[in-house]
Motif scaffolding. Structure first.
Motif, PDB file in Angstrom:
ATOM      1  N   LEU A 180      39.079  10.411  42.579  1.00 55.09           N
ATOM      2  CA  LEU A 180      38.935  11.481  43.546  1.00 55.09           C
ATOM      3  C   LEU A 180      37.627  10.767  44.503  1.00 55.09           C
ATOM      4  O   LEU A 180      36.233  10.005  44.412  1.00 55.09           O
ATOM      5  N   LEU A 181      38.548  10.725  46.028  1.00 57.92           N
ATOM      6  CA  LEU A 181      37.217   9.707  46.190  1.00 57.92           C
ATOM      7  C   LEU A 181      37.175  11.142  48.006  1.00 57.92           C
ATOM      8  O   LEU A 181      38.017  11.025  48.387  1.00 57.92           O
ATOM      9  N   GLU A 182      36.094  10.668  48.399  1.00 52.33           N
ATOM     10  CA  GLU A 182      35.822  11.821  49.390  1.00 52.33           C
ATOM     11  C   GLU A 182      34.118  10.965  50.826  1.00 52.33           C
ATOM     12  O   GLU A 182      33.115  10.205  49.518  1.00 52.33           O
ATOM     13  N   GLU A 183      34.423  10.643  51.529  1.00 48.86           N
ATOM     14  CA  GLU A 183      33.755  10.088  52.375  1.00 48.86           C
ATOM     15  C   GLU A 183      32.699  10.965  52.727  1.00 48.86           C
ATOM     16  O   GLU A 183      33.384  12.258  53.002  1.00 48.86           O
ATOM     17  N   CYS A 184      31.393  10.313  52.851  1.00 50.13           N
ATOM     18  CA  CYS A 184      29.914  11.529  53.261  1.00 50.13           C
ATOM     19  C   CYS A 184      29.201  10.316  53.770  1.00 50.13           C
ATOM     20  O   CYS A 184      29.517   9.339  54.208  1.00 50.13           O
ATOM     21  N   GLU A 185      27.955  10.861  54.871  1.00 56.05           N
ATOM     22  CA  GLU A 185      27.599  10.275  55.558  1.00 56.05           C
ATOM     23  C   GLU A 185      26.068   9.698  54.824  1.00 56.05           C
ATOM     24  O   GLU A 185      25.585   9.864  53.331  1.00 56.05           O
ATOM     25  N   ASP A 186      26.245   8.813  55.395  1.00 58.12           N
ATOM     26  CA  ASP A 186      24.864   7.717  54.726  1.00 58.12           C
ATOM     27  C   ASP A 186      23.428   8.804  54.388  1.00 58.12           C
ATOM     28  O   ASP A 186      22.993   9.845  55.548  1.00 58.12           O
ATOM     29  N   ASP A 187      22.543   9.009  53.716  1.00 60.11           N
ATOM     30  CA  ASP A 187      21.513   9.215  53.706  1.00 60.11           C
ATOM     31  C   ASP A 187      20.088   8.399  55.049  1.00 60.11           C
ATOM     32  O   ASP A 187      19.253   9.683  54.964  1.00 60.11           O
ATOM     33  N   ILE A 195      30.474   7.078  49.529  1.00 56.75           N
ATOM     34  CA  ILE A 195      32.035   7.669  49.074  1.00 56.75           C
ATOM     35  C   ILE A 195      31.576   7.649  48.023  1.00 56.75           C
ATOM     36  O   ILE A 195      30.896   7.240  47.482  1.00 56.75           O
ATOM     37  N   ILE A 196      31.564   9.141  48.178  1.00 60.36           N
ATOM     38  CA  ILE A 196      31.308   9.640  46.827  1.00 60.36           C
ATOM     39  C   ILE A 196      33.077   9.437  46.050  1.00 60.36           C
ATOM     40  O   ILE A 196      33.598   9.452  45.793  1.00 60.36           O
ATOM     41  N   LEU A 197      32.548   8.998  44.115  1.00 62.47           N
ATOM     42  CA  LEU A 197      33.574   8.700  43.404  1.00 62.47           C
ATOM     43  C   LEU A 197      33.721   9.506  42.663  1.00 62.47           C
ATOM     44  O   LEU A 197      32.503   9.781  41.519  1.00 62.47           O
ATOM     45  N   GLN A 198      34.560  10.865  42.091  1.00 64.10           N
ATOM     46  CA  GLN A 198      34.886  11.386  41.021  1.00 64.10           C
ATOM     47  C   GLN A 198      35.618  11.228  39.506  1.00 64.10           C
ATOM     48  O   GLN A 198      37.325  10.463  40.686  1.00 64.10           O
ATOM     49  N   PHE A 199      35.622  10.771  38.939  1.00 62.75           N
ATOM     50  CA  PHE A 199      36.552  11.034  37.849  1.00 62.75           C
ATOM     51  C   PHE A 199      35.990  11.415  36.373  1.00 62.75           C
ATOM     52  O   PHE A 199      35.032  11.470  36.454  1.00 62.75           O
ATOM     53  N   TYR A 200      37.309  11.755  35.601  1.00 58.84           N
ATOM     54  CA  TYR A 200      36.902  11.772  34.319  1.00 58.84           C
ATOM     55  C   TYR A 200      37.101  10.706  33.501  1.00 58.84           C
ATOM     56  O   TYR A 200      37.892   9.776  33.222  1.00 58.84           O
ATOM     57  N   ILE A 201      36.165  10.513  32.267  1.00 64.24           N
ATOM     58  CA  ILE A 201      35.956   9.344  31.520  1.00 64.24           C
ATOM     59  C   ILE A 201      35.815   9.625  30.107  1.00 64.24           C
ATOM     60  O   ILE A 201      35.551  11.156  29.956  1.00 64.24           O
ATOM     61  N   THR A 202      37.002   9.708  28.617  1.00 64.19           N
ATOM     62  CA  THR A 202      36.210   9.291  27.599  1.00 64.19           C
ATOM     63  C   THR A 202      35.826   7.824  26.812  1.00 64.19           C
ATOM     64  O   THR A 202      36.662   7.491  26.931  1.00 64.19           O
ATOM     65  N   LEU A 203      35.021   8.661  26.568  1.00 62.02           N
ATOM     66  CA  LEU A 203      34.412   7.396  26.002  1.00 62.02           C
ATOM     67  C   LEU A 203      34.459   7.238  24.405  1.00 62.02           C
ATOM     68  O   LEU A 203      35.130   8.159  23.810  1.00 62.02           O
TER      69      LEU A 203
END
Length: 240
Positions: A190-197, A207-215
């Motif tokens: 999932l990609l989500e644009e956000c404001e800078d700090d 951009i906030i990048l969200q995803f699931y991983i299996t190690l």
């Protein structure tokens, strides 16, 4: 008179009461010791008290009202208090269950309390073999199966990664290359644009990048997070 009392199903001697309570203390303590070693909320004392209390209530249900057995308008049901114990222990077990974010913890501890109460009831009713065998099975389940679970199942557990990166950086390609190189399975991105700090920045700068991983078994989560954090363009990284 004494012989008839011994064959009376509504009679139990003080010695047998003491033996049953001591056995409940021992069996409950064995389960509680394992829970205490694993640093769980319901430890040694909690399990002992649950098992002892269940045993006492079972003894009370079976023998505490023996004086009223011969009364014409009284019906003695030894299972009535036992049923109340099984229902009531649910409230104690619910206190050990915690919901944090998307994970639930404490279910095994709650289940162990429920089983310990059943062991106490069995001891109070005189089912020594069944209660002892159940205690052994509980210990095997909590200790041996826990080892197997950590070795073969926990390694396949999914982790949610959240990474904040600069919009116009190569961080996304570098993260993908890092995961492919280490043979880490990734899904549900999932990609989500956000404001800078910084002050006055417009939306879309980061951009906030969200995803699931299996190690893989050989991969450590903390090592992976540290490598991602040091990639150019990565602002922060977190895991759940």
């Amino acid at each position: 008179m004494l012989l008839s009392s011994l064959h009376n199903p509504w009679y139990i001697s003080e010695l047998h009461i003491l033996l049953r309570l001591l056995l409940a203390l021992l069996l409950g303590g064995l389960v509680g010791f394992e829970r205490e070693q694993s640093k769980h909320a319901a430890g040694l004392r909690t399990n002992i008290l649950v098992c002892l209390g269940s045993c006492l209530l079972m003894l009370l249900s079976m023998y505490g009202f023996s004086a009223f057995v011969d009364e014409p308008n009284v019906r003695v049901d030894p299972a009535r208090l036992a049923a109340a114990v099984i229902t009531g222990i649910g409230f104690l077990g619910a206190g050990t269950i915690l919901f944090t974010g998307k994970s639930i913890t404490g279910l095994t501890t709650a289940a162990s309390l429920w089983v310990v109460s059943a062991i106490g009831l069995a001891v109070g009713a005189g089912f020594y073999f069944a209660s002892a065998v159940t205690t052994i099975m509980v210990l095997v389940t909590l200790w041996a199966f826990n080892k197997l679970e950590k070795r073969y199942i926990s390694a396949k557990k999914e982790h949610l990664l959240k990474i904040k990166i600069n919009h116009y950086s190569q961080a996304m390609l570098e993260i993908n290359s890092l995961l492919v190189e280490r043979k880490i399975v990734m899904r549900k991105m999932l990609l989500e644009e956000c404001e800078d700090d910084g002050k006055g920045a417009e939306k879309g700068e980061q951009i906030i990048l969200q995803f699931y991983i299996t190690l893989p078994k050989s991969e450590a989560l903390l090592v992976l997070l540290d490598k991602i954090k040091h990639l150019e363009g990565v602002r922060w990284v977190s895991s759940e």
